[in-house]
Scaffold this motif. Structure first.
Motif, short mmCIF file in Angstrom:
data_model
loop_
_atom_site.label_atom_id
_atom_site.label_comp_id
_atom_site.label_asym_id
_atom_site.label_seq_id
_atom_site.Cartn_x
_atom_site.Cartn_y
_atom_site.Cartn_z
N LEU A 143 -2.22 2.30 11.30
CA LEU A 143 -1.79 1.49 10.02
C LEU A 143 -1.30 -0.33 10.31
CD1 LEU A 143 0.21 3.59 6.83
CD2 LEU A 143 -2.19 3.71 7.17
N GLN B 244 -4.47 7.06 -4.86
CA GLN B 244 -6.02 6.81 -4.64
C GLN B 244 -6.40 7.86 -5.32
OE1 GLN B 244 -4.64 7.07 -0.23
NE2 GLN B 244 -4.39 4.81 -0.10
N SER C 291 0.45 -1.38 0.07
CA SER C 291 -0.46 0.08 0.01
C SER C 291 0.94 1.17 -0.08
CB SER C 291 -0.51 -0.21 1.07
OG SER C 291 -1.76 1.18 1.46
N ASP D 154 -5.83 1.51 -3.59
CA ASP D 154 -4.61 1.81 -4.61
C ASP D 154 -4.66 1.31 -6.16
OD1 ASP D 154 -1.58 1.28 -2.45
OD2 ASP D 154 -3.84 2.47 -1.72
N THR E 52 -6.49 0.49 9.77
CA THR E 52 -7.08 1.31 8.74
C THR E 52 -5.71 0.73 7.57
OG1 THR E 52 -5.34 2.78 8.44
CG2 THR E 52 -7.69 3.49 8.82
N SER E 53 -6.05 0.05 6.60
CA SER E 53 -4.98 -0.78 5.25
C SER E 53 -5.11 -1.63 5.90
CB SER E 53 -3.33 -0.02 5.29
OG SER E 53 -3.25 1.66 5.03
N GLU F 224 0.37 3.68 1.24
CA GLU F 224 -0.42 4.43 2.96
C GLU F 224 1.26 4.66 3.24
OE1 GLU F 224 -2.39 6.02 3.46
OE2 GLU F 224 -3.73 5.58 3.06
N HIS G 44 -10.24 4.93 -0.82
CA HIS G 44 -8.75 4.84 -0.22
C HIS G 44 -7.46 3.81 -0.89
CE1 HIS G 44 -8.10 8.20 2.90
NE2 HIS G 44 -9.22 7.81 3.20
N ASN H 243 -8.16 -2.42 0.79
CA ASN H 243 -8.19 -3.00 2.15
C ASN H 243 -8.97 -2.64 2.42
OD1 ASN H 243 -5.68 -4.00 1.36
ND2 ASN H 243 -4.78 -1.97 1.77
#
Length: 323
Positions: free
Chosen positions: A71, A272, A34, A127, A100-101, A36, A125, A294
């Protein structure tokens, strides 16, 4: 991996340029996909998103200092019960310690997580993943319009050229980004933060290990793209800006970057759309091979299990967690 020289939870530290090697030790070892997790993104966007990092049970934890969300920890997957304890400890001083993710693989391998968290998907969000070869060759009906736009640009600006961003070209591209931003009479907050992040990227271009291409008409930039390797088979496009007064510049810089990367990677991550309709339409128009969605794990401290897990920490216990 020896992590004793790194900040240990609950101590956290902001992302500083000298942290790049330590953080990337985790990211490189576990091939985190990711965008992120990209150190460049975490460092450059920190004024918009006040992120910090720490180590918990030999896992890298990246958290938002503003709301306590974090994350999915980088490392061997934590069992749901241990992940839940981490959420409970973070919740002591924060309101919404969401995770998240979270990759689908974690949900598949640990179905018991449903007993600890409420789960939702992060479509805004997700990818966007593209085939580098496909973007470079622009084959297929879906990309035919892009090919036409590039051909029109080439006829209109036969003197154009593309160069790598290095040396004095870093300054020229930074000045170009400033010029584009100055055209905005009342820029939305999102553009203000993006411009700040781009400024950080140019300021620490070499230290971040960034690469880039610039599209020039004469000696004047018309577009640029900044990128770096995310995983062994994927490059991440962090920033891409084009002069909207130069029709086709955006399509040309996208194409030129893909041509230069196709022999160095299999995939290109164009990050994103953040739920912005125009941005989503543009990203979909390039025919991604994958839209990697995710999950978010929502912490529910009112749950009976939560109260049982949180109680020792509310009483000030410092007993080590079970590994």
């Amino acid at each position: 991996m020896n992590t004793t020289d790194l900040p240990q939870f609950p101590d956290v530290k902001p992302f500083e340029i000298q942290d790049r090697q330590a953080v990337n030790r985790f990211l490189d070892r576990f091939d985190v996909e990711s965008c992120e997790y990209s150190f460049t993104n975490l460092f450059c966007w920190q004024n918009a998103y006040p992120m910090a990092w720490t180590v918990y049970q030999d896992r890298l934890v990246i958290l938002n200092k503003r709301n306590g969300s974090f994350l999915m920890p980088v490392g061997e997957f934590l069992p749901p019960e241990d992940l839940f304890i981490l959420s409970a400890m973070i919740q002591n001083g924060c309101s919404t310690p969401e995770i998240t993710s979270v990759p689908q693989r974690y949900l598949d391998e640990h179905p018991a997580v449903k007993g600890y968290y409420t789960i939702s998907k992060q479509r805004d969000h997700a990818d966007y993943i593209y085939s580098a070869e496909k973007l470079a060759e622009l084959k297929g009906k879906k990309l035919h319009k892009k090919k036409n736009q590039i051909s029109q640009f080439e006829r209109r600006y036969p003197q154009y050229r593309v160069e790598s961003i290095q040396g004095d070209m870093i300054r020229k591209c930074r000045d170009f980004a400033n010029e584009l931003f100055a055209r905005q009479t009342k820029p939305p907050e999102s553009l203000v933060y993006e411009h700040d992040a781009i400024t950080n990227a140019f300021r620490c271009f070499d230290q971040l290990g960034l690469e880039g291409q610039v599209l020039l008409i004469g000696d004047r930039p018309a577009a640029f793209s900044l990128y770096s390797r995310l995983t062994p088979d994927t490059y991440d496009i962090h920033f891409e800006k084009a002069d909207l007064l130069v029709k086709g510049a955006a399509q040309v810089i996208n194409h030129e970057v893909a041509k230069r990367l196709k022999n160095r990677c299999t995939f290109i991550n164009r990050e994103q759309d953040l739920g912005v309709p125009g941005l989503r339409k543009a990203k979909l128009s390039y025919d991604p091979v994958d839209i990697r969605i995710n999950a978010t794990l929502h912490f529910t401290p009112a749950d009976t299990m939560s109260e049982r897990l949180r109680k020792p920490f509310h009483e000030g216990s410092t007993k080590p967690l079970k590994k």
